[in-house]
Enzyme design. Structure first.
Site, PDB file in Angstrom:
ATOM      1  N   ASP A   6       0.900  -1.045  -0.020  1.00 34.68           N
ATOM      2  CA  ASP A   6      -0.031  -0.047   0.191  1.00 34.68           C
ATOM      3  C   ASP A   6       0.730   1.318  -0.233  1.00 34.68           C
ATOM      4  O   ASP A   6       1.724   1.474   0.908  1.00 34.68           O
ATOM      5  CB  ASP A   6      -0.856  -0.023   1.294  1.00 34.68           C
ATOM      6  CG  ASP A   6      -1.531   1.152   1.427  1.00 34.68           C
ATOM      7  OD1 ASP A   6      -1.641   1.929   0.764  1.00 34.68           O
ATOM      8  OD2 ASP A   6      -1.897   1.643   2.725  1.00 34.68           O
ATOM      9  N   CYS A   7       0.863   1.989  -1.154  1.00 35.85           N
ATOM     10  CA  CYS A   7       1.801   3.045  -1.447  1.00 35.85           C
ATOM     11  C   CYS A   7       0.929   4.501  -1.208  1.00 35.85           C
ATOM     12  O   CYS A   7       0.274   4.706  -2.169  1.00 35.85           O
ATOM     13  CB  CYS A   7       2.583   2.888  -2.357  1.00 35.85           C
ATOM     14  SG  CYS A   7       3.578   3.976  -2.979  1.00 35.85           S
ATOM     15  N   GLY A   8       1.220   4.803  -0.130  1.00 33.57           N
ATOM     16  CA  GLY A   8       0.483   6.382   0.024  1.00 33.57           C
ATOM     17  C   GLY A   8       1.565   7.580  -0.378  1.00 33.57           C
ATOM     18  O   GLY A   8       2.808   7.319  -0.695  1.00 33.57           O
ATOM     19  N   ASN A  11       3.722   7.219   3.125  1.00 35.10           N
ATOM     20  CA  ASN A  11       4.378   6.032   3.678  1.00 35.10           C
ATOM     21  C   ASN A  11       4.031   5.067   2.673  1.00 35.10           C
ATOM     22  O   ASN A  11       2.866   4.915   2.168  1.00 35.10           O
ATOM     23  CB  ASN A  11       4.158   5.745   5.022  1.00 35.10           C
ATOM     24  CG  ASN A  11       4.751   6.654   5.913  1.00 35.10           C
ATOM     25  OD1 ASN A  11       5.937   6.884   5.711  1.00 35.10           O
ATOM     26  ND2 ASN A  11       4.039   7.254   6.903  1.00 35.10           N
ATOM     27  N   THR A  12       5.020   4.082   2.377  1.00 31.25           N
ATOM     28  CA  THR A  12       4.631   2.988   1.580  1.00 31.25           C
ATOM     29  C   THR A  12       4.755   1.614   2.657  1.00 31.25           C
ATOM     30  O   THR A  12       5.581   1.524   3.497  1.00 31.25           O
ATOM     31  CB  THR A  12       5.712   2.528   0.595  1.00 31.25           C
ATOM     32  OG1 THR A  12       5.644   3.639  -0.320  1.00 31.25           O
ATOM     33  CG2 THR A  12       5.615   1.121  -0.160  1.00 31.25           C
ATOM     34  N   VAL A  13       3.739   0.795   2.706  1.00 33.92           N
ATOM     35  CA  VAL A  13       3.614  -0.158   3.623  1.00 33.92           C
ATOM     36  C   VAL A  13       3.598  -1.559   3.015  1.00 33.92           C
ATOM     37  O   VAL A  13       2.869  -1.905   2.211  1.00 33.92           O
ATOM     38  CB  VAL A  13       2.319  -0.175   4.434  1.00 33.92           C
ATOM     39  CG1 VAL A  13       2.376  -1.206   5.652  1.00 33.92           C
ATOM     40  CG2 VAL A  13       2.320   1.235   5.165  1.00 33.92           C
ATOM     41  N   ASP A 109      -6.438   3.592  -3.202  1.00 32.88           N
ATOM     42  CA  ASP A 109      -6.525   3.398  -1.859  1.00 32.88           C
ATOM     43  C   ASP A 109      -7.920   3.648  -1.451  1.00 32.88           C
ATOM     44  O   ASP A 109      -8.496   2.732  -0.374  1.00 32.88           O
ATOM     45  CB  ASP A 109      -5.568   4.250  -0.766  1.00 32.88           C
ATOM     46  CG  ASP A 109      -5.985   5.907  -1.433  1.00 32.88           C
ATOM     47  OD1 ASP A 109      -6.294   6.087  -2.632  1.00 32.88           O
ATOM     48  OD2 ASP A 109      -5.879   6.712  -0.580  1.00 32.88           O
ATOM     49  N   ARG A 110      -8.774   4.460  -2.103  1.00 35.02           N
ATOM     50  CA  ARG A 110     -10.226   4.341  -1.650  1.00 35.02           C
ATOM     51  C   ARG A 110     -11.028   3.652  -2.427  1.00 35.02           C
ATOM     52  O   ARG A 110     -12.093   2.876  -1.648  1.00 35.02           O
ATOM     53  CB  ARG A 110     -10.569   5.859  -2.315  1.00 35.02           C
ATOM     54  CG  ARG A 110      -9.569   7.072  -1.866  1.00 35.02           C
ATOM     55  CD  ARG A 110     -10.069   8.342  -2.484  1.00 35.02           C
ATOM     56  NE  ARG A 110     -11.401   8.729  -1.770  1.00 35.02           N
ATOM     57  CZ  ARG A 110     -11.849   9.921  -2.272  1.00 35.02           C
ATOM     58  NH1 ARG A 110     -11.639  10.290  -3.558  1.00 35.02           N
ATOM     59  NH2 ARG A 110     -13.121  10.332  -1.711  1.00 35.02           N
TER      60      ARG A 110
HETATM   61  N1  LIG Z   1       2.029   6.846  14.502  1.00 38.18           N
HETATM   62  C1  LIG Z   1       2.082   8.010  13.626  1.00 38.18           C
HETATM   63  N2  LIG Z   1       2.153   9.072  14.588  1.00 38.18           N
HETATM   64  C2  LIG Z   1       2.130  10.632  13.881  1.00 38.18           C
HETATM   65  N3  LIG Z   1       2.054  10.780  12.848  1.00 38.18           N
HETATM   66  C3  LIG Z   1       2.068   9.654  11.860  1.00 38.18           C
HETATM   67  C4  LIG Z   1       1.916   8.324  12.345  1.00 38.18           C
HETATM   68  N4  LIG Z   1       1.968   7.527  11.115  1.00 38.18           N
HETATM   69  C5  LIG Z   1       1.980   8.585  10.136  1.00 38.18           C
HETATM   70  N5  LIG Z   1       1.823   9.686  10.714  1.00 38.18           N
HETATM   71  C6  LIG Z   1       1.724  10.739   9.823  1.00 38.18           C
HETATM   72  O1  LIG Z   1       0.662  10.877   9.272  1.00 38.18           O
HETATM   73  C7  LIG Z   1       0.409  11.357   8.080  1.00 38.18           C
HETATM   74  C8  LIG Z   1      -0.314  10.266   7.201  1.00 38.18           C
HETATM   75  O2  LIG Z   1       0.424   8.898   7.144  1.00 38.18           O
HETATM   76  P1  LIG Z   1       0.059   7.889   6.353  1.00 38.18           P
HETATM   77  O3  LIG Z   1      -1.337   7.223   6.925  1.00 38.18           O
HETATM   78  O4  LIG Z   1       1.111   6.901   6.470  1.00 38.18           O
HETATM   79  O5  LIG Z   1      -0.143   8.561   5.208  1.00 38.18           O
HETATM   80  P2  LIG Z   1      -0.274   7.911   3.319  1.00 38.18           P
HETATM   81  O6  LIG Z   1      -1.159   6.708   3.626  1.00 38.18           O
HETATM   82  O7  LIG Z   1      -0.927   9.052   2.780  1.00 38.18           O
HETATM   83  O8  LIG Z   1       1.239   7.713   3.175  1.00 38.18           O
HETATM   84  C9  LIG Z   1       1.790  11.746   7.750  1.00 38.18           C
HETATM   85  O9  LIG Z   1       2.051  13.021   7.640  1.00 38.18           O
HETATM   86  C10 LIG Z   1       2.943  10.890   8.524  1.00 38.18           C
HETATM   87  O10 LIG Z   1       3.854  11.567   8.806  1.00 38.18           O
HETATM   88  C1  LIG Z   2      -6.979  11.517  -2.314  1.00 33.86           C
HETATM   89  C2  LIG Z   2      -5.517  10.880  -2.191  1.00 33.86           C
HETATM   90  C3  LIG Z   2      -4.519  12.006  -2.575  1.00 33.86           C
HETATM   91  C4  LIG Z   2      -5.354  10.320  -0.675  1.00 33.86           C
HETATM   92  O1  LIG Z   2      -4.062   9.692  -0.750  1.00 33.86           O
HETATM   93  P1  LIG Z   2      -3.236   9.522   0.617  1.00 33.86           P
HETATM   94  O2  LIG Z   2      -3.698  10.441   1.522  1.00 33.86           O
HETATM   95  O3  LIG Z   2      -3.316   8.170   0.919  1.00 33.86           O
HETATM   96  O4  LIG Z   2      -1.716   9.433   0.107  1.00 33.86           O
HETATM   97  C5  LIG Z   2      -5.695   9.788  -3.351  1.00 33.86           C
HETATM   98  O5  LIG Z   2      -6.529   8.860  -2.901  1.00 33.86           O
HETATM   99  C6  LIG Z   2      -5.501  10.215  -4.835  1.00 33.86           C
HETATM  100  O6  LIG Z   2      -4.819  10.473  -5.269  1.00 33.86           O
HETATM  101  N1  LIG Z   2      -6.934  10.180  -5.311  1.00 33.86           N
HETATM  102  C7  LIG Z   2      -7.123  10.353  -6.523  1.00 33.86           C
HETATM  103  C8  LIG Z   2      -8.558  11.130  -6.867  1.00 33.86           C
HETATM  104  C9  LIG Z   2      -9.714  10.605  -6.207  1.00 33.86           C
HETATM  105  O7  LIG Z   2      -9.520   9.683  -5.433  1.00 33.86           O
HETATM  106  O8  LIG Z   2     -10.863  10.894  -6.550  1.00 33.86           O
HETATM  107  K   LIG Z   3      -5.975   9.165   2.368  1.00 38.07           K
END
Ligand SMILES: Nc1ncnc2c1ncn2[C@@H]1O[C@H](COP(=O)(O)OP(=O)(O)O)[C@@H](O)[C@H]1O
Ligand SMILES: CC(C)(COP(=O)(O)O)[C@@H](O)C(=O)NCCC(=O)O
Ligand SMILES: [K+]
EC number: 2.7.1.33
Length: 257
Positions: A6-8, A11-13, A109-110
């Site tokens: 899952d690449c956000g 973060n990438t998990v 992701d959605r």
């Molecule tokens: N356990 C945590 N405590 C505090 N901040 C966190 C934690 N995990 C993630 N974050 C922060 O929350 C935000 C969203 O993280 P994450 O859910 O991994 O985002 P994405 O899925 O968009 O990559 C980021 O700014 C990240 O640094």
């Molecule tokens: C809204 C998002 C930026 C959220 O991403 P994330 O916070 O998980 O990194 C992502 O789902 C995205 O790029 N969506 C495309 C547009 C849409 O979902 O309608």
């Molecule tokens: K999100």
């Protein structure tokens, strides 16, 4: 074994599954320039550390950052000799097709969150994902993603204040003791924390009113635990929701192709 990625935007998990059995989660920051070899070095170090001998046969990827998919494909091909399923690509089937405006590319992701919520809890759900952005994903009674809301992420909002205003420092989010801050940091944390509590309540209430039915609210994402402390925001908190959704979509493709 399945490797789900899952690449956000932040973060990438990675998570590894032996059938239905969850083995481990590995987390790194998202960088489009990270090579397949770099992924493997990091991956191997951590699985060795945990004493896991992964025999990866399948890989599924959801990425909100299109550029990282290339290197992850090479990683899957080079080290596991497998062609990954990529959510959102035409050859990756979804249990339910999204009902959105034609031409809209919904964040994968959605779609994954919607599949997970329906698999675990059934239809009529709102998934709130506190990631880089805060997203609300609306799941219909039949399990389809039917739209939602995208709001700026919690950390993004704090960072925007710091970037735009010379006198505002970089601040980490925390739940403030009081609403009225008596120093700059407390004022900023209050604005963002209580502002978000209000945002979540108002948006969920309006979604329920617009759909004219009761809906459960499921929270996930890095910052969800912080808001879980604030009563009445969510019915359920599940930090593994997106990962579960990837296993659901993987199984659906196995059974239907
Ligand atoms: N356990 C945590 N405590 C505090 N901040 C966190 C934690 N995990 C993630 N974050 C922060 O929350 C935000 C969203 O993280 P994450 O859910 O991994 O985002 P994405 O899925 O968009 O990559 C980021 O700014 C990240 O640094
Ligand atoms: C809204 C998002 C930026 C959220 O991403 P994330 O916070 O998980 O990194 C992502 O789902 C995205 O790029 N969506 C495309 C547009 C849409 O979902 O309608
Ligand atoms: K999100």
């Amino acid at each position: 074994m399945l490797l789900a990625i899952d690449c956000g935007n932040t973060n990438t998990v990675f998570s590894i599954w032996d059938g239905e059995k969850f083995l481990c989660t590995l987390r790194t920051s998202t960088h489009h320039a990270r090579t397949a070899d770099a992924y493997f070095t990091w991956f191997k170090t951590l699985v060795d550390h945990y004493g896991i001998k992964p025999d990866i046969t399948d890989v599924i990827i959801s990425s909100t950052v299109p550029r990282v998919v290339f290197n992850l494909r090479v990683f899957a091909d080079r080290f596991f000799n497998c062609r990954p399923l990529v959510v959102g690509k035409p050859d990756c089937l979804l249990p339910h097709l999204p009902r959105v405006d034609e031409g809209t590319i919904v964040g994968p992701d959605r779609l994954v969150n919607a599949a997970a919520a329906f698999d675990r809890h059934g239809g009529n759900k709102i998934v709130v994902d506190f990631g880089t952005a805060t997203t609300f994903d609306v799941v219909d009674d039949d399990g389809a993603y039917v739209g939602g809301v995208i709001a700026p992420g919690v950390n993004l909002s704090l960072e925007a204040l710091h970037m735009a205003a010379a006198a505002l420092p970089h601040v980490d989010i925390a739940k403030p003791q009081a609403v009225i801050g008596t120093n700059t940091v407390a004022c900023m944390q209050s604005g963002v924390f209580w502002g978000y509590v209000g945002l979540v309540k108002e948006i969920c209430a309006r979604i329920k009113a617009e759909r004219d039915r009761p809906m459960q609210v499921i929270a996930t994402g890095g910052l969800a635990p912080l808001f879980q402390q604030s009563d009445d925001l969510f019915d359920v908190f599940e930090d593994d929701l997106t990962m579960h959704g990837l296993t659901v979509i993987h199984r659906f493709n196995k059974e239907n192709t």
